[in-house]
Scaffold this motif. Sequence first.
Motif, PDB file in Angstrom:
ATOM      1  N   ILE A   1      17.433   3.469 -20.569  1.00 20.87           N
ATOM      2  CA  ILE A   1      17.176   2.803 -21.846  1.00 20.87           C
ATOM      3  C   ILE A   1      18.213   1.702 -22.042  1.00 20.87           C
ATOM      4  O   ILE A   1      19.427   1.958 -22.045  1.00 20.87           O
ATOM      5  N   GLU A   2      17.737   0.483 -22.190  1.00 19.85           N
ATOM      6  CA  GLU A   2      18.636  -0.637 -22.459  1.00 19.85           C
ATOM      7  C   GLU A   2      18.955  -0.670 -23.944  1.00 19.85           C
ATOM      8  O   GLU A   2      18.063  -0.584 -24.784  1.00 19.85           O
ATOM      9  N   VAL A   3      20.230  -0.779 -24.271  1.00 16.70           N
ATOM     10  CA  VAL A   3      20.656  -0.784 -25.670  1.00 16.70           C
ATOM     11  C   VAL A   3      21.483  -2.040 -25.948  1.00 16.70           C
ATOM     12  O   VAL A   3      22.383  -2.388 -25.180  1.00 16.70           O
ATOM     13  N   GLN A   4      21.140  -2.709 -27.048  1.00 16.90           N
ATOM     14  CA  GLN A   4      21.889  -3.877 -27.513  1.00 16.90           C
ATOM     15  C   GLN A   4      22.497  -3.526 -28.866  1.00 16.90           C
ATOM     16  O   GLN A   4      21.798  -3.019 -29.750  1.00 16.90           O
ATOM     17  N   ILE A   5      23.778  -3.793 -29.017  1.00 12.47           N
ATOM     18  CA  ILE A   5      24.505  -3.408 -30.228  1.00 12.47           C
ATOM     19  C   ILE A   5      25.100  -4.672 -30.853  1.00 12.47           C
ATOM     20  O   ILE A   5      25.804  -5.423 -30.181  1.00 12.47           O
ATOM     21  N   ARG A   6      24.809  -4.878 -32.138  1.00 15.12           N
ATOM     22  CA  ARG A   6      25.241  -6.114 -32.790  1.00 15.12           C
ATOM     23  C   ARG A   6      25.297  -5.946 -34.301  1.00 15.12           C
ATOM     24  O   ARG A   6      24.772  -4.964 -34.837  1.00 15.12           O
ATOM     25  N   THR A   7      25.899  -6.911 -34.979  1.00 16.35           N
ATOM     26  CA  THR A   7      25.892  -6.939 -36.440  1.00 16.35           C
ATOM     27  C   THR A   7      24.641  -7.666 -36.917  1.00 16.35           C
ATOM     28  O   THR A   7      23.910  -8.268 -36.121  1.00 16.35           O
ATOM     29  N   GLU A   8      24.404  -7.626 -38.219  1.00 12.91           N
ATOM     30  CA  GLU A   8      23.237  -8.302 -38.795  1.00 12.91           C
ATOM     31  C   GLU A   8      23.289  -9.804 -38.530  1.00 12.91           C
ATOM     32  O   GLU A   8      22.285 -10.430 -38.185  1.00 12.91           O
ATOM     33  N   ALA A   9      24.486 -10.395 -38.687  1.00 11.22           N
ATOM     34  CA  ALA A   9      24.637 -11.836 -38.438  1.00 11.22           C
ATOM     35  C   ALA A   9      24.354 -12.167 -36.971  1.00 11.22           C
ATOM     36  O   ALA A   9      23.691 -13.168 -36.658  1.00 11.22           O
ATOM     37  N   MET A  10      24.854 -11.328 -36.067  1.00 12.44           N
ATOM     38  CA  MET A  10      24.580 -11.531 -34.639  1.00 12.44           C
ATOM     39  C   MET A  10      23.089 -11.395 -34.353  1.00 12.44           C
ATOM     40  O   MET A  10      22.536 -12.117 -33.519  1.00 12.44           O
ATOM     41  N   HIS A  11      22.446 -10.456 -35.053  1.00 11.71           N
ATOM     42  CA  HIS A  11      21.014 -10.224 -34.850  1.00 11.71           C
ATOM     43  C   HIS A  11      20.211 -11.459 -35.261  1.00 11.71           C
ATOM     44  O   HIS A  11      19.245 -11.835 -34.581  1.00 11.71           O
ATOM     45  N   ASP A  12      20.586 -12.084 -36.381  1.00  8.57           N
ATOM     46  CA  ASP A  12      19.892 -13.295 -36.815  1.00  8.57           C
ATOM     47  C   ASP A  12      19.960 -14.376 -35.744  1.00  8.57           C
ATOM     48  O   ASP A  12      18.971 -15.038 -35.431  1.00  8.57           O
ATOM     49  N   ILE A  13      21.143 -14.562 -35.154  1.00  8.60           N
ATOM     50  CA  ILE A  13      21.304 -15.581 -34.106  1.00  8.60           C
ATOM     51  C   ILE A  13      20.520 -15.193 -32.857  1.00  8.60           C
ATOM     52  O   ILE A  13      19.888 -16.032 -32.212  1.00  8.60           O
TER      53      ILE A  13
END
Length: 572
Positions: A333-345
Motif C-alpha cells: 500500500i502506497e501512503v502519502q502523508i501531508r498537511t492540508e496546505a501541502m494537499h492543496d498544492i
Amino acid sequence: MFDLISRQKMPENIFKLKCNLMQLISKTHPETDLSTVEGAIHFAYNAHYGQFRKSGEEYITHPLAVAEILAQQGFETVSIVTAILHDTIEDTYVEYDDIKKHFGLKIAKLVEGVSKLGKIKYAHIQMQQAENIRKLLLAMSEDIRVLLVKLADRIHNMRTINNIQDERKRRRIAKETLEIYSTLAERMGMRQFKEELQDLSFQVLFPDIFDSIKNRLLLLSKKGSPSVDMIKKDMSSIMEKCSIDAKISGRLKSIYSIWGKMQKKKTTFEQLSDILAFRIIVPKIEDCYRVIGALHLHKKFIPGTFKDYISIPKENGYRSLHTVIIDDNFQRIEVQIRTEAMHDIAEFGVASHWSYKQNKSLDSINEISQFKWINQLIEMLKDTKNPKEFLESAKLEMYNDKIFCFTPNGSLISLPKGATAIDFAFAIHSDLGLHCSKALINGKSVKITSRLQSGDQVEIVPDFSLLVNKSWEKLTVTSKARNAIRKFLKQLKHNCRSNIGRILLIKYLKEKNKAYSKENIHLILKHFNINSLAEFLYFVGIQKIQRQHITNCIENMKPDKAFLLLGMNEDV
C-alpha cells in the motif's frame, strides 16, 4: 456583423451551459463580478456564431467547456474569461483591440498569447510541433495562465477526440498530449490535469490495453471496496493509538500510472500489488513525521520506498512523505502523508496559489519560486535552432525525475536521474563544464563521466588547458549540457573553417603578388558585397566562394581612394 457584446437570445442548450458555468464560478468565487463573465460569454457566442465543431455542436460549447474545467479547479476570473475568449482572435473576425476595449489590457494579452499558439503550417510535422512547443514555452514565461488555458483546452479536445475521423491524426495528437502537455501539467503540480491527459491519451494510443485495465479496476472496485474500508479502519486505529489527528482517504491509481508500473516492474496486472494509494492528511508538519513513525512501528514497510519531499520539495512545489507498507494480507500500500496546505498544492498545483484562497490579486504567478523553471527552460533552449534538437531538449528537461546534489559550500543543485558530473559542472557554469577534467564525489576522485546519486557532494576540478570532449554529448542528460557542448563544437568547427579560409586567401593573394593587407581585404569584401571578414573567410573555407572567383577579383583590383581616407576597422 453582430454587436459583439449584445445579450441576444441563446438556444436553450447554450443558455443552460452558460448558467451552469456561472453557478460554478459563484460557488468557487463568491466575490466574483459575474457581469464580466456573462459579457465574455455573449461576446464569444456572437463571435463564434455560425461555427460548428466536428461533432456538429455549436462551437461556443468548446470555450464554455474549457472555462468550466478551469472553474472546477478554482481558478480566478481572469483565467476563466481568457478561456471563454481563447479562440476568438484565431478563429473569428475579432481583433486584439476589440477584446482590449471590452475586457481590458490584461485579458487581451492573455487571449493573444493563447492565439499565438495556434496552427502553424510546415512541410514537416516535427518542425510544426517544435515551433508550437517553443511558442508555448515563450508564452508561459510571460504569463503562466496561457499554459493553464492551453491545458484545459487540450483536455476538452482530448475528451472529444473521437470526433476526428483520421486515426493517424488522433494518434499524433494523443502522442503529443502524453509527451508534452501531461508532462507540463505534472511540472505545474496539477495532478488531476496530468492524470486525465495521460489516461485520455493512453486510451487513444493503446485502446485494448486501456480497456483491459479499466475493466479489471472496475471488477476490483466492486469486489474490493470493503478492502479499502478495512485498510482505512486499520490505519485509523494506528493513528488513534498514537494520538494523531488525521484524515485518511484511499483510491485506485490511474490507468496510465498502473500501466507504467506494469512496464517498469515487467509484471502483469494480477501480479501488481501496489495499485492502492492512501493519503493521510494532518494539521502540522511535525505530525507528518509522527505518522511515518507510527506506520513503520506497526507495519512492515518496503526498504527504499521512504521519500521525504517535505525536506526537499519537488520543483513544482510538491511536498509530502511517501512510504510503501505491507498490510495484514501481504498487500503493498502506497501512503502519502501531508498537511492540508501541502494537499492543496499536490492536487491543484498553481491553482492553490490563486486569490480564491487568499482574497487578494496575484498578477505575477511567475514570481512563485517553483515556477521559475519555466524561465530556466527558456534560457536553456534559446540557442537550439534545429527542430529535432529542440524537441529533444524540451523533453529532457520536462520528463526526468530529479536527484539533488550539493556543491562544497552546500548549495543545492537539482538534476535529472542519470546525470553525470559533467551535467553538474554545466549546471554551475558553462565555462566550468567546457573545461572540467575530473570530479570529487563525497571527497573521492572519480571520472567526470561518473553518474551521480541524490545526496552526493560534488566538486568539479577544471583544467583550462583542456577542451570539451565530443563524446560527452552522448553521456549527458541535461539539455543545458548538451546544448552548450553542441554550440561549442559548432563554433569550433566554424573557427576551423574560417582559419582554412584565411590560409587559402593568403595563398591566392601571394600567387598574384598581392599582400594580405587591410586595403586589399577591403577591396575583396567590397567586390563580393560582404561586410564581415569572418563571414567571408568562412565561405572561402567551406568553398562556398570558389578559388577562380577570388583570383579574378584579385587580378582586377584597383586602389580605393575612399579606403585610404576612411581606413578599415576590422582586424585582418
